[in-house]
Write an enzyme that holds these catalytic residues in place. Structure first.
Site, short mmCIF file in Angstrom:
data_model
loop_
_atom_site.label_atom_id
_atom_site.label_comp_id
_atom_site.label_asym_id
_atom_site.label_seq_id
_atom_site.Cartn_x
_atom_site.Cartn_y
_atom_site.Cartn_z
N TRP A 100 -19.75 16.48 10.09
CA TRP A 100 -18.73 16.31 9.07
C TRP A 100 -18.93 17.25 7.89
O TRP A 100 -20.04 17.38 7.37
CB TRP A 100 -18.76 14.87 8.52
CG TRP A 100 -18.12 13.89 9.44
CD1 TRP A 100 -17.26 14.16 10.45
CD2 TRP A 100 -18.30 12.47 9.42
NE1 TRP A 100 -16.88 13.00 11.06
CE2 TRP A 100 -17.51 11.95 10.46
CE3 TRP A 100 -19.02 11.59 8.64
CZ2 TRP A 100 -17.43 10.58 10.74
CZ3 TRP A 100 -18.96 10.24 8.90
CH2 TRP A 100 -18.16 9.74 9.94
N GLU A 160 -5.80 -3.02 -1.48
CA GLU A 160 -6.34 -4.17 -0.76
C GLU A 160 -7.54 -4.81 -1.47
O GLU A 160 -7.97 -5.90 -1.11
CB GLU A 160 -6.82 -3.74 0.64
CG GLU A 160 -5.72 -3.36 1.61
CD GLU A 160 -5.33 -1.88 1.52
OE1 GLU A 160 -5.48 -1.29 0.44
OE2 GLU A 160 -4.86 -1.33 2.53
N LYS A 183 -14.25 17.92 10.99
CA LYS A 183 -15.39 17.84 11.89
C LYS A 183 -15.60 19.21 12.49
O LYS A 183 -14.80 19.69 13.29
CB LYS A 183 -15.14 16.79 12.97
CG LYS A 183 -16.41 16.13 13.36
CD LYS A 183 -16.18 14.77 13.93
CE LYS A 183 -17.53 14.09 14.08
NZ LYS A 183 -17.43 12.93 14.90
N THR A 235 0.86 -1.18 0.00
CA THR A 235 0.00 0.00 0.00
C THR A 235 0.90 1.23 0.00
O THR A 235 2.03 1.18 0.50
CB THR A 235 -0.86 0.05 1.26
OG1 THR A 235 0.00 0.09 2.39
CG2 THR A 235 -1.78 -1.15 1.38
P1 AMP Z 1 -4.47 2.93 -3.12
O1 AMP Z 1 -4.42 1.76 -2.24
O2 AMP Z 1 -3.19 3.69 -3.22
O3 AMP Z 1 -5.01 2.56 -4.47
O4 AMP Z 1 -5.48 3.98 -2.49
C1 AMP Z 1 -6.81 3.64 -2.20
C2 AMP Z 1 -7.58 4.85 -1.78
O5 AMP Z 1 -7.72 5.77 -2.87
C3 AMP Z 1 -9.01 4.56 -1.37
O6 AMP Z 1 -9.10 4.06 -0.06
C4 AMP Z 1 -9.66 5.91 -1.53
O7 AMP Z 1 -9.41 6.75 -0.42
C5 AMP Z 1 -8.95 6.49 -2.73
N1 AMP Z 1 -9.78 6.30 -3.93
C6 AMP Z 1 -9.65 5.38 -4.90
N2 AMP Z 1 -10.58 5.57 -5.86
C7 AMP Z 1 -11.33 6.62 -5.49
C8 AMP Z 1 -12.46 7.30 -6.05
N3 AMP Z 1 -12.98 6.96 -7.21
N4 AMP Z 1 -12.97 8.34 -5.33
C9 AMP Z 1 -12.46 8.72 -4.15
N5 AMP Z 1 -11.38 8.13 -3.59
C10 AMP Z 1 -10.82 7.09 -4.24
#
Ligand code: AMP
Length: 545
Positions: free
Chosen positions: A441, A329, A436, A184
Protein backbone atom coordinates in the site's frame (compact mmCIF):
# COMPACT_ATOMS: atom_id res chain seq x y z
CA UNK A 1 -27.38 -10.51 39.96
CA UNK A 2 -27.62 -7.73 42.50
CA UNK A 3 -28.98 -4.66 40.71
CA UNK A 4 -27.66 -1.22 41.58
CA UNK A 5 -30.12 1.11 43.24
CA UNK A 6 -29.58 4.27 41.23
CA UNK A 7 -32.22 6.26 39.37
CA UNK A 8 -32.95 5.23 35.83
CA UNK A 9 -32.97 8.82 34.54
CA UNK A 10 -33.60 8.86 30.77
CA UNK A 11 -30.88 10.47 28.66
CA UNK A 12 -33.11 12.53 26.39
CA UNK A 13 -32.76 15.92 24.73
CA UNK A 14 -35.50 17.25 26.99
CA UNK A 15 -32.73 17.71 29.53
CA UNK A 16 -30.97 20.03 27.04
CA UNK A 17 -34.14 22.07 26.76
CA UNK A 18 -34.52 22.40 30.50
CA UNK A 19 -30.88 23.53 30.84
CA UNK A 20 -31.47 26.19 28.18
CA UNK A 21 -34.42 27.43 30.17
CA UNK A 22 -32.65 27.31 33.53
CA UNK A 23 -28.93 27.13 34.25
CA UNK A 24 -27.90 28.24 30.74
CA UNK A 25 -30.64 30.84 30.22
CA UNK A 26 -28.20 33.74 29.74
CA UNK A 27 -26.11 32.10 27.03
CA UNK A 28 -26.52 33.53 23.56
CA UNK A 29 -27.00 32.50 19.97
CA UNK A 30 -25.85 35.00 17.36
CA UNK A 31 -26.66 34.52 13.68
CA UNK A 32 -25.11 36.34 10.73
CA UNK A 33 -27.62 38.21 8.57
CA UNK A 34 -27.16 40.70 5.72
CA UNK A 35 -27.91 43.42 8.30
CA UNK A 36 -25.43 42.25 10.94
CA UNK A 37 -25.78 39.82 13.82
CA UNK A 38 -29.15 38.77 15.20
CA UNK A 39 -28.91 37.77 18.85
CA UNK A 40 -31.12 35.85 21.25
CA UNK A 41 -30.59 34.37 24.70
CA UNK A 42 -31.15 30.68 25.41
CA UNK A 43 -34.06 31.81 27.58
CA UNK A 44 -35.70 33.57 24.65
CA UNK A 45 -35.02 30.52 22.55
CA UNK A 46 -36.66 28.22 25.10
CA UNK A 47 -39.87 30.20 24.78
CA UNK A 48 -39.67 29.97 21.00
CA UNK A 49 -38.94 26.24 21.24
CA UNK A 50 -42.17 25.84 23.22
CA UNK A 51 -44.07 27.74 20.53
CA UNK A 52 -42.41 25.60 17.88
CA UNK A 53 -43.52 22.50 19.77
CA UNK A 54 -47.10 23.81 19.66
CA UNK A 55 -46.70 24.51 15.93
CA UNK A 56 -45.44 20.97 15.27
CA UNK A 57 -48.49 19.65 17.07
CA UNK A 58 -50.75 21.87 14.97
CA UNK A 59 -49.10 20.53 11.82
CA UNK A 60 -50.02 17.03 12.95
CA UNK A 61 -46.48 15.85 13.66
CA UNK A 62 -46.67 12.64 15.67
CA UNK A 63 -44.14 10.77 17.74
CA UNK A 64 -41.56 9.10 15.47
CA UNK A 65 -42.47 11.24 12.42
CA UNK A 66 -39.56 12.60 10.43
CA UNK A 67 -39.31 16.36 10.15
CA UNK A 68 -36.83 17.63 7.58
CA UNK A 69 -34.69 20.76 7.68
CA UNK A 70 -33.16 22.37 4.60
CA UNK A 71 -31.26 25.18 6.17
CA UNK A 72 -28.00 26.97 6.88
CA UNK A 73 -26.53 27.31 10.34
CA UNK A 74 -28.87 29.76 12.02
CA UNK A 75 -30.99 30.33 15.12
CA UNK A 76 -34.12 28.68 13.73
CA UNK A 77 -32.18 25.58 12.75
CA UNK A 78 -30.94 25.39 16.33
CA UNK A 79 -34.51 25.79 17.63
CA UNK A 80 -35.54 22.86 15.41
CA UNK A 81 -32.54 20.84 16.66
CA UNK A 82 -34.09 20.95 20.14
CA UNK A 83 -37.87 21.21 19.57
CA UNK A 84 -38.31 18.36 17.07
CA UNK A 85 -36.72 15.61 19.19
CA UNK A 86 -38.30 17.00 22.37
CA UNK A 87 -41.84 16.47 21.00
CA UNK A 88 -40.81 12.90 20.14
CA UNK A 89 -40.33 13.43 16.39
CA UNK A 90 -37.11 12.85 14.44
CA UNK A 91 -35.06 15.73 13.07
CA UNK A 92 -33.86 14.90 9.56
CA UNK A 93 -31.17 17.39 8.56
CA UNK A 94 -31.00 17.41 4.76
CA UNK A 95 -27.76 18.23 2.97
CA UNK A 96 -28.58 21.33 0.90
CA UNK A 97 -25.70 20.64 -1.49
CA UNK A 98 -26.87 17.26 -2.76
CA UNK A 99 -27.90 16.72 -6.36
CA UNK A 100 -31.62 16.67 -7.11
CA UNK A 101 -31.77 12.87 -7.50
CA UNK A 102 -30.10 12.28 -4.15
CA UNK A 103 -32.33 14.85 -2.45
CA UNK A 104 -35.40 13.17 -3.82
CA UNK A 105 -34.11 9.76 -2.77
CA UNK A 106 -33.39 10.69 0.84
CA UNK A 107 -36.53 12.78 1.41
CA UNK A 108 -38.62 9.88 0.05
CA UNK A 109 -36.64 7.31 1.97
CA UNK A 110 -36.93 9.25 5.24
CA UNK A 111 -40.63 9.86 4.55
CA UNK A 112 -40.38 13.43 5.80
CA UNK A 113 -43.82 14.80 6.69
CA UNK A 114 -42.84 18.43 7.05
CA UNK A 115 -39.79 20.28 5.72
CA UNK A 116 -38.52 23.51 7.24
CA UNK A 117 -36.64 25.45 4.58
CA UNK A 118 -34.63 28.67 4.70
CA UNK A 119 -36.15 31.41 2.54
CA UNK A 120 -32.85 31.70 0.69
CA UNK A 121 -33.08 28.00 -0.28
CA UNK A 122 -36.69 27.64 -1.41
CA UNK A 123 -35.64 27.93 -5.06
CA UNK A 124 -33.38 24.87 -4.63
CA UNK A 125 -36.14 22.74 -3.19
CA UNK A 126 -39.00 24.01 -5.34
CA UNK A 127 -38.30 22.00 -8.54
CA UNK A 128 -38.44 18.85 -6.45
CA UNK A 129 -41.56 19.63 -4.47
CA UNK A 130 -44.04 18.22 -7.02
CA UNK A 131 -42.34 14.80 -6.76
CA UNK A 132 -42.24 14.66 -2.96
CA UNK A 133 -45.62 13.07 -2.35
CA UNK A 134 -45.20 12.38 1.37
CA UNK A 135 -44.33 15.93 2.39
CA UNK A 136 -47.51 17.50 3.79
CA UNK A 137 -46.15 20.96 4.64
CA UNK A 138 -43.28 23.25 3.79
CA UNK A 139 -42.44 25.89 6.37
CA UNK A 140 -40.30 28.82 5.23
CA UNK A 141 -37.82 30.24 7.72
CA UNK A 142 -37.36 34.03 7.50
CA UNK A 143 -38.20 36.23 4.55
CA UNK A 144 -34.71 37.07 3.41
CA UNK A 145 -34.52 36.35 -0.32
CA UNK A 146 -37.72 34.29 -0.40
CA UNK A 147 -38.94 34.36 -3.97
CA UNK A 148 -42.19 32.55 -3.24
CA UNK A 149 -40.85 29.50 -5.05
CA UNK A 150 -42.84 27.14 -2.81
CA UNK A 151 -46.50 28.09 -3.24
CA UNK A 152 -48.68 27.21 -0.28
CA UNK A 153 -45.74 27.13 2.11
CA UNK A 154 -46.32 28.24 5.69
CA UNK A 155 -44.30 30.89 7.47
CA UNK A 156 -42.12 29.91 10.45
CA UNK A 157 -42.56 33.32 12.07
CA UNK A 158 -46.33 33.24 11.65
CA UNK A 159 -46.60 29.72 13.06
CA UNK A 160 -44.66 30.81 16.13
CA UNK A 161 -46.64 34.03 16.52
CA UNK A 162 -49.95 32.12 16.36
CA UNK A 163 -48.86 29.43 18.84
CA UNK A 164 -50.10 29.54 22.46
CA UNK A 165 -47.77 31.26 24.90
CA UNK A 166 -48.26 28.62 27.61
CA UNK A 167 -45.53 26.05 28.21
CA UNK A 168 -45.86 22.97 26.02
CA UNK A 169 -46.57 19.64 27.73
CA UNK A 170 -43.78 17.47 26.36
CA UNK A 171 -44.35 13.70 26.27
CA UNK A 172 -42.26 11.45 28.44
CA UNK A 173 -39.64 10.01 26.11
CA UNK A 174 -37.52 6.90 26.29
CA UNK A 175 -33.81 7.37 25.81
CA UNK A 176 -33.66 4.75 23.07
CA UNK A 177 -36.22 6.55 20.90
CA UNK A 178 -34.97 8.05 17.66
CA UNK A 179 -34.04 11.74 17.88
CA UNK A 180 -32.31 12.60 14.61
CA UNK A 181 -31.59 11.23 11.16
CA UNK A 182 -28.73 12.07 8.87
CA UNK A 183 -27.76 10.47 5.57
CA UNK A 184 -24.19 9.59 4.71
CA UNK A 185 -22.69 11.55 1.85
CA UNK A 186 -21.89 8.12 0.30
CA UNK A 187 -20.00 8.43 -2.96
CA UNK A 188 -20.97 4.87 -3.91
CA UNK A 189 -24.56 3.59 -4.00
CA UNK A 190 -27.47 5.40 -2.40
CA UNK A 191 -26.93 7.49 0.74
CA UNK A 192 -27.66 5.56 3.93
CA UNK A 193 -29.64 6.86 6.90
CA UNK A 194 -28.03 6.98 10.33
CA UNK A 195 -30.71 7.15 12.99
CA UNK A 196 -29.43 8.66 16.23
CA UNK A 197 -31.20 7.97 19.51
CA UNK A 198 -31.71 10.48 22.32
CA UNK A 199 -29.24 8.46 24.36
CA UNK A 200 -26.56 8.48 21.67
CA UNK A 201 -26.89 12.25 21.16
CA UNK A 202 -26.88 12.88 24.92
CA UNK A 203 -23.72 10.84 25.46
CA UNK A 204 -21.92 12.18 22.39
CA UNK A 205 -22.62 15.78 23.37
CA UNK A 206 -21.43 15.12 26.91
CA UNK A 207 -18.20 13.72 25.48
CA UNK A 208 -17.71 16.97 23.54
CA UNK A 209 -17.34 18.69 26.91
CA UNK A 210 -14.33 16.73 28.12
CA UNK A 211 -11.06 18.58 27.88
CA UNK A 212 -9.34 15.83 25.90
CA UNK A 213 -11.93 16.38 23.17
CA UNK A 214 -13.51 19.67 22.16
CA UNK A 215 -13.54 20.74 25.81
CA UNK A 216 -16.53 23.04 25.30
CA UNK A 217 -17.53 24.93 28.46
CA UNK A 218 -19.67 27.83 29.68
CA UNK A 219 -16.92 30.37 28.99
CA UNK A 220 -16.69 29.41 25.33
CA UNK A 221 -18.22 30.91 22.25
CA UNK A 222 -18.39 28.30 19.50
CA UNK A 223 -18.34 29.32 15.84
CA UNK A 224 -20.14 26.52 14.04
CA UNK A 225 -18.95 26.52 10.44
CA UNK A 226 -19.43 22.78 9.91
CA UNK A 227 -22.94 22.62 8.43
CA UNK A 228 -25.80 21.73 10.74
CA UNK A 229 -26.94 19.34 7.98
CA UNK A 230 -23.72 17.35 8.25
CA UNK A 231 -23.45 14.87 11.13
CA UNK A 232 -25.16 17.09 13.74
CA UNK A 233 -22.58 19.84 13.18
CA UNK A 234 -20.25 17.54 15.12
CA UNK A 235 -22.55 17.75 18.14
CA UNK A 236 -21.50 21.34 18.91
CA UNK A 237 -25.06 22.78 19.09
CA UNK A 238 -26.15 20.02 21.49
CA UNK A 239 -23.02 20.39 23.57
CA UNK A 240 -23.56 24.17 23.80
CA UNK A 241 -27.14 23.68 25.00
CA UNK A 242 -25.80 21.34 27.66
CA UNK A 243 -22.93 23.44 28.99
CA UNK A 244 -24.07 26.97 28.18
CA UNK A 245 -21.41 27.94 25.64
CA UNK A 246 -22.51 30.77 23.33
CA UNK A 247 -23.15 29.85 19.70
CA UNK A 248 -22.08 31.88 16.71
CA UNK A 249 -23.85 30.74 13.54
CA UNK A 250 -22.65 32.12 10.18
CA UNK A 251 -25.78 31.22 8.14
CA UNK A 252 -24.75 31.34 4.45
CA UNK A 253 -21.88 33.80 4.93
CA UNK A 254 -19.07 31.29 4.69
CA UNK A 255 -16.47 33.01 2.53
CA UNK A 256 -13.06 33.46 4.14
CA UNK A 257 -13.42 37.23 4.39
CA UNK A 258 -16.83 37.07 6.08
CA UNK A 259 -15.59 34.41 8.52
CA UNK A 260 -12.38 36.28 9.33
CA UNK A 261 -14.31 39.47 10.07
CA UNK A 262 -16.81 37.56 12.19
CA UNK A 263 -13.99 36.00 14.19
CA UNK A 264 -12.26 39.32 14.73
CA UNK A 265 -15.46 41.02 15.80
CA UNK A 266 -17.04 38.30 17.94
CA UNK A 267 -13.90 36.59 19.33
CA UNK A 268 -15.10 32.96 19.34
CA UNK A 269 -12.87 30.57 21.30
CA UNK A 270 -13.83 27.37 19.50
CA UNK A 271 -14.54 26.67 15.86
CA UNK A 272 -15.28 23.52 13.90
CA UNK A 273 -14.81 23.01 10.16
CA UNK A 274 -13.19 20.96 7.40
CA UNK A 275 -9.58 21.54 6.24
CA UNK A 276 -10.60 23.23 2.95
CA UNK A 277 -12.33 26.08 4.84
CA UNK A 278 -9.37 26.44 7.20
CA UNK A 279 -7.07 26.58 4.17
CA UNK A 280 -9.17 29.41 2.64
CA UNK A 281 -9.12 31.24 5.95
CA UNK A 282 -5.35 30.88 6.23
CA UNK A 283 -4.84 32.34 2.77
CA UNK A 284 -7.05 35.27 3.68
CA UNK A 285 -5.34 35.83 7.03
CA UNK A 286 -1.89 35.68 5.40
CA UNK A 287 -2.70 38.51 3.04
CA UNK A 288 -4.91 40.69 5.24
CA UNK A 289 -4.48 42.25 8.66
CA UNK A 290 -6.73 40.10 10.79
CA UNK A 291 -6.48 38.85 14.36
CA UNK A 292 -7.72 35.27 14.78
CA UNK A 293 -5.83 34.53 17.98
CA UNK A 294 -9.03 34.21 20.06
CA UNK A 295 -9.44 30.65 18.72
CA UNK A 296 -8.00 28.49 21.46
CA UNK A 297 -9.36 25.28 20.00
CA UNK A 298 -10.11 25.04 16.33
CA UNK A 299 -11.42 21.54 15.66
CA UNK A 300 -10.74 20.26 12.19
CA UNK A 301 -11.72 16.98 10.57
CA UNK A 302 -13.76 15.43 7.82
CA UNK A 303 -10.58 14.66 5.91
CA UNK A 304 -6.92 14.47 6.90
CA UNK A 305 -5.63 17.78 8.24
CA UNK A 306 -2.30 18.71 6.62
CA UNK A 307 0.43 19.20 9.22
CA UNK A 308 1.62 22.33 7.44
CA UNK A 309 -1.82 23.91 7.71
CA UNK A 310 -1.78 23.45 11.50
CA UNK A 311 1.78 24.74 11.77
CA UNK A 312 1.16 27.82 9.64
CA UNK A 313 -1.96 28.72 11.59
CA UNK A 314 -0.22 28.33 14.91
CA UNK A 315 3.06 30.00 14.00
CA UNK A 316 1.64 32.90 11.99
CA UNK A 317 -1.77 33.47 13.60
CA UNK A 318 -1.61 31.89 17.09
CA UNK A 319 -4.55 29.63 16.26
CA UNK A 320 -4.37 26.12 17.56
CA UNK A 321 -5.99 23.47 15.38
CA UNK A 322 -6.76 20.02 16.74
CA UNK A 323 -7.65 17.14 14.49
CA UNK A 324 -10.72 14.98 15.03
CA UNK A 325 -11.78 11.88 13.16
CA UNK A 326 -15.21 10.41 12.74
CA UNK A 327 -18.05 9.86 10.33
CA UNK A 328 -21.80 10.34 10.10
CA UNK A 329 -22.15 6.81 11.51
CA UNK A 330 -20.12 7.77 14.60
CA UNK A 331 -22.25 10.81 15.56
CA UNK A 332 -19.55 11.91 14.36
CA UNK A 333 -16.64 12.41 16.78
CA UNK A 334 -14.82 9.17 17.60
CA UNK A 335 -11.19 10.24 18.07
CA UNK A 336 -9.50 13.50 18.95
CA UNK A 337 -5.85 14.33 18.66
CA UNK A 338 -4.61 16.04 21.80
CA UNK A 339 -0.83 15.76 22.10
CA UNK A 340 0.52 14.46 25.41
CA UNK A 341 2.59 17.64 25.71
CA UNK A 342 1.57 21.14 24.73
CA UNK A 343 5.14 21.98 23.69
CA UNK A 344 4.78 23.01 20.10
CA UNK A 345 8.45 23.10 19.24
CA UNK A 346 9.46 19.48 18.64
CA UNK A 347 8.93 17.60 15.38
CA UNK A 348 7.51 14.76 17.48
CA UNK A 349 4.79 17.09 18.77
CA UNK A 350 3.80 18.05 15.21
CA UNK A 351 3.82 14.43 14.10
CA UNK A 352 1.43 13.66 16.95
CA UNK A 353 -0.79 16.58 16.01
CA UNK A 354 -1.02 15.31 12.44
CA UNK A 355 -2.43 11.99 13.65
CA UNK A 356 -6.17 11.38 13.90
CA UNK A 357 -5.77 10.80 17.63
CA UNK A 358 -7.03 8.46 20.31
CA UNK A 359 -10.59 7.25 20.84
CA UNK A 360 -12.82 9.29 23.14
CA UNK A 361 -13.90 7.60 26.37
CA UNK A 362 -16.55 4.92 25.65
CA UNK A 363 -15.35 4.49 22.08
CA UNK A 364 -13.38 1.35 21.23
CA UNK A 365 -11.33 0.86 18.12
CA UNK A 366 -9.57 -2.07 16.51
CA UNK A 367 -7.75 -2.47 13.22
CA UNK A 368 -8.59 -5.46 11.08
CA UNK A 369 -6.43 -6.90 8.30
CA UNK A 370 -7.55 -8.18 4.89
CA UNK A 371 -7.94 -11.67 6.40
CA UNK A 372 -10.53 -10.30 8.86
CA UNK A 373 -8.17 -10.71 11.83
CA UNK A 374 -7.13 -7.85 14.16
CA UNK A 375 -3.65 -6.46 13.44
CA UNK A 376 -1.22 -5.22 16.11
CA UNK A 377 -0.98 -1.56 17.20
CA UNK A 378 2.70 -1.32 16.35
CA UNK A 379 2.71 1.88 14.34
CA UNK A 380 3.52 -0.15 11.21
CA UNK A 381 0.78 -2.62 10.36
CA UNK A 382 -2.23 -1.22 8.50
CA UNK A 383 -5.77 -2.40 8.90
CA UNK A 384 -9.34 -1.20 8.45
CA UNK A 385 -10.63 0.78 11.43
CA UNK A 386 -13.55 -0.90 13.20
CA UNK A 387 -15.31 1.00 15.93
CA UNK A 388 -17.93 0.42 18.60
CA UNK A 389 -19.46 2.45 21.39
CA UNK A 390 -22.70 4.03 22.60
CA UNK A 391 -22.82 6.66 19.81
CA UNK A 392 -21.81 4.39 16.94
CA UNK A 393 -24.43 3.15 14.42
CA UNK A 394 -25.52 -0.48 14.80
CA UNK A 395 -27.43 -0.58 11.47
CA UNK A 396 -28.67 1.73 8.71
CA UNK A 397 -32.22 3.01 8.66
CA UNK A 398 -34.51 0.83 6.53
CA UNK A 399 -31.63 -0.41 4.41
CA UNK A 400 -30.23 -3.92 4.30
CA UNK A 401 -27.73 -3.15 1.58
CA UNK A 402 -25.23 -1.89 4.12
CA UNK A 403 -25.18 -5.03 6.25
CA UNK A 404 -21.61 -5.87 5.31
CA UNK A 405 -20.56 -2.67 7.09
CA UNK A 406 -21.23 -4.28 10.45
CA UNK A 407 -18.97 -6.95 11.85
CA UNK A 408 -20.05 -8.71 15.03
CA UNK A 409 -21.02 -5.55 16.93
CA UNK A 410 -18.36 -3.37 15.28
CA UNK A 411 -18.84 -0.79 12.52
CA UNK A 412 -16.48 -1.24 9.58
CA UNK A 413 -15.46 2.28 8.70
CA UNK A 414 -13.74 1.81 5.34
CA UNK A 415 -10.75 3.82 6.63
CA UNK A 416 -7.28 2.28 6.62
CA UNK A 417 -4.91 3.22 9.41
CA UNK A 418 -2.04 2.22 11.65
CA UNK A 419 -2.17 2.71 15.42
CA UNK A 420 0.71 3.30 17.80
CA UNK A 421 1.14 1.57 21.17
CA UNK A 422 -1.30 4.07 22.76
CA UNK A 423 -3.98 3.51 20.15
CA UNK A 424 -3.40 6.82 18.39
CA UNK A 425 -4.54 6.46 14.79
CA UNK A 426 -2.80 7.51 11.62
CA UNK A 427 -5.14 7.21 8.65
CA UNK A 428 -3.48 6.40 5.36
CA UNK A 429 -6.51 6.03 3.09
CA UNK A 430 -10.11 5.14 2.45
CA UNK A 431 -10.39 1.50 1.40
CA UNK A 432 -11.64 2.63 -1.99
CA UNK A 433 -8.82 5.16 -2.43
CA UNK A 434 -5.86 2.93 -1.58
CA UNK A 435 -3.06 2.62 -4.08
CA UNK A 436 -1.67 -0.88 -4.23
CA UNK A 437 1.69 -0.97 -5.94
CA UNK A 438 3.53 -4.26 -6.30
CA UNK A 439 1.27 -5.73 -3.59
CA UNK A 440 2.11 -2.97 -1.05
CA UNK A 441 0.00 0.00 0.00
CA UNK A 442 1.05 3.54 -0.78
CA UNK A 443 -0.67 6.12 1.41
CA UNK A 444 -2.32 8.77 -0.75
CA UNK A 445 -3.00 10.82 2.39
CA UNK A 446 0.70 10.89 3.31
CA UNK A 447 1.69 11.92 -0.23
CA UNK A 448 -0.94 14.67 -0.24
CA UNK A 449 0.29 15.92 3.11
CA UNK A 450 3.87 16.16 1.91
CA UNK A 451 2.88 17.83 -1.35
CA UNK A 452 0.72 20.39 0.46
CA UNK A 453 3.74 21.28 2.61
CA UNK A 454 5.43 22.61 -0.59
CA UNK A 455 5.07 26.41 -0.65
CA UNK A 456 3.86 26.42 -4.28
CA UNK A 457 1.12 23.85 -3.75
CA UNK A 458 -2.40 24.93 -2.88
CA UNK A 459 -4.14 21.55 -3.06
CA UNK A 460 -3.05 17.99 -3.81
CA UNK A 461 -5.14 14.85 -4.31
CA UNK A 462 -3.45 11.57 -5.12
CA UNK A 463 -5.25 8.77 -6.94
CA UNK A 464 -4.31 5.31 -8.22
CA UNK A 465 -3.43 4.95 -11.88
CA UNK A 466 -3.56 1.45 -13.39
CA UNK A 467 -0.09 0.17 -14.20
CA UNK A 468 0.82 -2.97 -16.13
CA UNK A 469 3.87 -3.80 -14.09
CA UNK A 470 2.94 -2.69 -10.56
CA UNK A 471 -0.85 -3.01 -10.64
CA UNK A 472 -1.27 0.64 -9.60
CA UNK A 473 0.94 3.71 -9.28
CA UNK A 474 0.18 7.07 -7.62
CA UNK A 475 -0.86 9.96 -9.82
CA UNK A 476 -0.58 13.31 -8.03
CA UNK A 477 -3.19 15.89 -9.02
CA UNK A 478 -1.87 19.27 -7.98
CA UNK A 479 -3.27 22.80 -7.88
CA UNK A 480 -0.54 25.43 -7.74
CA UNK A 481 -0.90 28.71 -5.87
CA UNK A 482 -1.50 31.80 -7.97
CA UNK A 483 1.72 32.89 -9.67
CA UNK A 484 3.64 29.74 -8.56
CA UNK A 485 5.72 27.82 -11.09
CA UNK A 486 6.83 24.52 -9.49
CA UNK A 487 6.98 21.76 -12.10
CA UNK A 488 6.76 17.98 -11.85
CA UNK A 489 10.53 17.62 -11.38
CA UNK A 490 10.55 20.18 -8.51
CA UNK A 491 7.73 18.40 -6.73
CA UNK A 492 9.43 15.05 -7.20
CA UNK A 493 12.63 16.42 -5.64
CA UNK A 494 10.55 17.82 -2.77
CA UNK A 495 9.05 14.38 -2.14
CA UNK A 496 12.30 12.40 -2.56
CA UNK A 497 13.70 12.85 0.98
CA UNK A 498 10.24 12.64 2.55
CA UNK A 499 8.72 9.35 1.37
CA UNK A 500 9.90 5.83 0.50
CA UNK A 501 11.45 5.76 -2.98
CA UNK A 502 8.87 3.34 -4.37
CA UNK A 503 6.10 5.76 -3.32
CA UNK A 504 7.47 8.47 -5.64
CA UNK A 505 4.96 9.22 -8.40
CA UNK A 506 5.77 8.84 -12.09
CA UNK A 507 3.07 11.24 -13.11
CA UNK A 508 1.56 14.55 -12.02
CA UNK A 509 -1.55 16.29 -13.29
CA UNK A 510 -1.57 20.09 -12.93
CA UNK A 511 -5.24 20.99 -12.59
CA UNK A 512 -7.05 24.24 -11.85
CA UNK A 513 -8.99 22.88 -8.87
CA UNK A 514 -9.65 19.63 -7.05
CA UNK A 515 -13.35 18.71 -7.40
CA UNK A 516 -15.13 18.69 -4.02
CA UNK A 517 -17.99 16.61 -2.61
CA UNK A 518 -21.19 18.10 -1.19
CA UNK A 519 -19.48 18.42 2.20
CA UNK A 520 -16.31 20.02 0.89
CA UNK A 521 -14.00 16.98 0.73
CA UNK A 522 -11.71 16.13 -2.17
CA UNK A 523 -13.78 14.11 -4.63
CA UNK A 524 -11.30 11.49 -5.77
CA UNK A 525 -14.04 9.53 -7.49
CA UNK A 526 -14.52 12.45 -9.89
CA UNK A 527 -10.76 12.57 -10.50
CA UNK A 528 -10.66 8.82 -11.17
CA UNK A 529 -13.53 9.24 -13.65
CA UNK A 530 -11.70 11.94 -15.56
CA UNK A 531 -8.58 9.76 -15.59
CA UNK A 532 -10.64 6.88 -17.01
CA UNK A 533 -12.38 8.91 -19.68
CA UNK A 534 -9.19 10.72 -20.68
CA UNK A 535 -10.31 14.22 -19.63
CA UNK A 536 -7.85 14.69 -16.76
CA UNK A 537 -5.94 17.85 -17.70
CA UNK A 538 -2.31 18.89 -17.33
CA UNK A 539 -0.70 15.45 -17.14
CA UNK A 540 3.10 15.38 -16.97
CA UNK A 541 5.20 12.21 -16.71
CA UNK A 542 8.37 12.28 -14.70
CA UNK A 543 11.33 9.90 -14.28
CA UNK A 544 11.67 8.75 -10.70
CA UNK A 545 15.20 7.37 -10.87
P1 AMP B 1 -18.70 11.71 6.65
O1 AMP B 1 -19.57 10.59 7.02
O2 AMP B 1 -19.15 12.46 5.45
O3 AMP B 1 -18.45 12.60 7.82
O4 AMP B 1 -17.29 11.11 6.21
C1 AMP B 1 -16.54 10.29 7.07
C2 AMP B 1 -15.20 10.02 6.48
O5 AMP B 1 -14.41 11.22 6.43
C3 AMP B 1 -14.35 9.08 7.30
O6 AMP B 1 -14.69 7.73 7.10
C4 AMP B 1 -12.95 9.40 6.82
O7 AMP B 1 -12.66 8.76 5.59
C5 AMP B 1 -13.03 10.88 6.56
N1 AMP B 1 -12.45 11.61 7.71
C6 AMP B 1 -13.09 12.24 8.71
N2 AMP B 1 -12.21 12.83 9.54
C7 AMP B 1 -10.98 12.56 9.08
C8 AMP B 1 -9.65 12.87 9.50
N3 AMP B 1 -9.41 13.62 10.57
N4 AMP B 1 -8.62 12.37 8.76
C9 AMP B 1 -8.84 11.61 7.67
N5 AMP B 1 -10.07 11.31 7.21
C10 AMP B 1 -11.13 11.77 7.90
Amino acid sequence: MLEGLMQDFPLTLQHLRSRMLGVNADSQVSTSTPLGLRRASFHELSERIDRLAWALKKLGVQRGDRVGTFAWNNQEHFELYIAVPCVGAVLHTINIRLFTDQLRYIIDHAEDQVIFVDASLTAVLAPLAQHLKKVRHYVVIGADRDDGALPGALSYDELLAEAPSEPFAYPQLQEREAAALCYTSGTTGNPKGVLYSHRSVALHSTAALISDALGLCRQDKALVVVPMFHANAWGIPHAAALCGADLLLPDRFLQAEALAKLIEQERPTIMGCVPTIFADLLRYADSNEVDLSCLRNAACGGSAVPKQLMRDFEERHQVRIYQAWGMTETSPVATYSRPSTEQASSEEHWDQRARQGTPLPWVEIRLVGEDGMPVPSDGQTSGEIEVRGPWIAAAYYNDDSGEERFDDGWLRTGDIATADGHGSLQISDRVKDVIKSGGEWISSVALENELMAHPDVLEAAVIAKPDERWGERPLCCVVLREGAHAGAADLLEHLRPRVASWWLPDEFAFISQVPKTSVGKFDKKALRHSLEDGTLAGRVSVRRA
